[in-house]
Design a protein around this motif. Structure first.
Motif, short mmCIF file in Angstrom:
data_model
loop_
_atom_site.label_atom_id
_atom_site.label_comp_id
_atom_site.label_asym_id
_atom_site.label_seq_id
_atom_site.Cartn_x
_atom_site.Cartn_y
_atom_site.Cartn_z
N ASN A 151 -75.03 96.10 14.94
CA ASN A 151 -76.58 96.39 14.45
C ASN A 151 -77.63 96.66 15.61
N PHE A 163 -72.93 97.61 9.70
CA PHE A 163 -73.88 96.33 9.27
C PHE A 163 -73.05 95.30 9.03
N PRO A 164 -71.99 94.81 10.29
CA PRO A 164 -71.56 93.29 10.38
C PRO A 164 -72.30 92.24 10.36
N HIS A 165 -71.79 91.00 10.04
CA HIS A 165 -72.51 89.95 10.16
C HIS A 165 -71.84 89.02 11.36
N ALA A 198 -82.25 103.46 9.12
CA ALA A 198 -82.60 102.45 8.45
C ALA A 198 -83.27 101.20 9.18
N ALA A 248 -82.78 97.54 6.89
CA ALA A 248 -81.48 97.46 6.92
C ALA A 248 -80.96 96.14 7.25
N ILE A 249 -81.75 95.37 8.09
CA ILE A 249 -81.19 94.17 8.41
C ILE A 249 -80.68 93.24 7.16
N ASN A 263 -78.84 94.28 5.06
CA ASN A 263 -77.32 94.72 4.80
C ASN A 263 -76.39 93.79 5.61
N GLN A 264 -76.65 93.01 6.32
CA GLN A 264 -75.90 92.22 7.33
C GLN A 264 -75.63 90.99 6.25
N ARG A 306 -77.74 98.51 -0.86
CA ARG A 306 -77.48 98.63 0.67
C ARG A 306 -78.54 99.41 1.04
N VAL A 307 -79.32 99.08 1.85
CA VAL A 307 -80.49 100.02 2.56
C VAL A 307 -79.68 101.20 3.29
#
Ligand code: SF4
Ligand code: SF4
Ligand code: FES
Lengths: 238, 182
Positions: free
Chosen positions: A97, A129-131, B90, B94-95, B97-98, B135-136
């Motif tokens: 990200n 978009f991994p966490h 995004a 889009a943060i 989305n995490q 999802r953004v």
């Protein structure tokens, strides 16, 4: 040591036997994009940005880990290479990200500047978009895996310049990540000497000095090379 | 010659890109002579018109309204430019989305219930508050985008470079540091 003669981008040059294509090129003022290469530590060929074409081989070869041979004919800037470099950069951005606008390294990031210098105007791949968990347990430094490109520059600096061996790579594939000691919070990693060489070596905003905010992370990479030159050649060249 | 029909649109972004557009200062006067601004947050026009030549889209595609408008814009516009990092990558929107696939629910919960001082409750009125997408997305994931103008926000000089290329009838092309994100 015997010298080898070779051609890079049509320019005939000579290089010491055992030198890499990257070293030979740099010595003759030929530049190419690199990301996992860091002056002062050995090369591992992790990022694939320095890929070059070598006549007689269909495969693209990393210039930082491929040694020169007699009569080698190397091209560092072709349509095909530009295409792959752009693809590699886009994949790096899609994998984690990267929100440059709010990143500590904005404006001083090697990934960011490589992306624009290679003409990356957007990422064609779907962002994953991994966490990941940010580790702010260390008293001086922080690690944000969202911005890590797994170049392992920090790992090599930690093991081979500082000799502490705190940082390591764990996991495989998309699950690979940088860990401290036995995958403990960095603040509990006893082997860390708090030298900060890893922070100095990181090309992105993944490692930072605590308290730095957007765009504040600037690093002095020459310090690492200075230490290595001093140790290996007993020369204190500032 | 007919003036170029230009639109600017604000989806899921902070309006910073439009602020930067206003930073074009006196160039805005030059622009005003050469274009017709047919739809924008700065003009009073309720419905996105047909036959627009160029549209700059600020913001990510975050909710159902954004998605519907993006599709409408694509169908009615010749050249679509993703305007700023939220549209291109995004970016900050889009943060969320995490947080996984149920992120829409958890951010609403956080904002409207955990942080509400009065009347906690998630706004649900159909037709009034658009539903968040799961999802953004950057704009090019929702509709085809012709050109990209990155930056958070893109500096006025960068917008000017692109607009001059568009006005000259050239293929817009930004290079080097004009492509810097952030
Ligand atoms: S690490 Fe570099 S590319 Fe990633 S968000 Fe930070 S500035 Fe951008
Ligand atoms: S933390 Fe920085 S130096 Fe270490 S692997 Fe990630 S990007 Fe490379
Ligand atoms: S610099 Fe050669 S592979 Fe990274």
């Amino acid at each position: 040591m015997a010298a080898k003669t070779l051609t890079i981008d049509g320019k005939e040059i000579s290089a010491e036997e055992g030198a890499t294509i990257l070293q030979a090129a740099e010595e003759h003022g030929i530049t190419m994009p690199t990301l996992c290469h860091l002056d002062g530590v050995y090369d591992v060929g992790a990022c694939r940005l320095c890929l070059v074409e070598v006549a007689g081989t269909p495969k693209l070869l990393p210039a930082c880990t491929t040694r020169v041979t007699e009569g080698m004919d190397v091209k560092t800037d072709t349509e095909r290479l530009r295409k792959y470099r752009r693809m590699t950069l886009e994949l790096l951005f899609a994998e984690r990200n990267h929100v440059c606008a709010v990143c500590v390294a904005n404006g001083h990031c090697e990934l960011q500047s490589l992306a624009y210098s290679q003409g990356m105007d957007h990422v064609r791949y779907e962002y994953r978009f991994p966490h990941w968990e940010v580790d702010n347990t260390h008293p001086l430094f922080g690690m944000d895996p969202h911005r890590c490109i797994l170049c392992t520059r920090c790992v090599r600096a930690c093991w081979h310049i500082e000799g502490a061996g705190t940082l390591n790579v764990s996991g495989r594939s998309a699950g690979s990540h940088i860990i401290t000691d036995l995958n403990q919070p960095w603040g509990l990693a006893d082997s860390c000497t708090r030298c900060g060489k890893c922070v100095m070596s990181c090309p992105t905003g993944a490692l930072y000095y605590k308290g730095s905010t957007v765009s504040e992370m600037e690093r002095d990479r020459s310090k690492l090379e200075f230490i290595v030159t001093a140790r290996e050649k007993k020369q204190w060249i500032a | 010659m007919d003036r170029l029909k230009v639109a600017t649109v604000w989806l899921g972004g902070c309006a910073g890109c439009h602020m930067s557009f206003l930073d074009l200062d006196e160039f805005l006067l030059e622009l005003a002579d050469q274009i017709e601004l047919v739809y924008s947050p700065v003009v009073d026009m309720k419905e996105y018109p047909e036959n627009v030549d160029v549209c700059l889209i600020e913001g990510a595609v975050c909710n159902e309204d954004n998605l519907e408008l993006a599709r409408k814009i694509r169908a009615r516009t010749k050249v679509l430019v993703a305007f700023g990092d939220c549209a291109v990558t995004a970016n900050v929107p889009a943060i969320r989305n995490q947080l996984g696939l149920d992120n829409a629910e958890s951010v609403l919960q956080h904002a409207y219930i955990e942080h509400a001082r009065h009347n906690p409750g998630i706004p649900k009125a159909p037709g009034i508050v658009p539903e968040l997408l799961a999802r953004v997305m950057p704009v090019h994931e929702a509709v085809e985008v012709d050109y990209f103008l990155p930056g958070c926000p893109p500096p006025a000089s960068r917008i000017k470079t692109l607009m001059l290329q568009v006005l000259a009838g050239e293929t817009p092309k930004l290079e080097g540091a004009d492509l810097k994100f952030g």
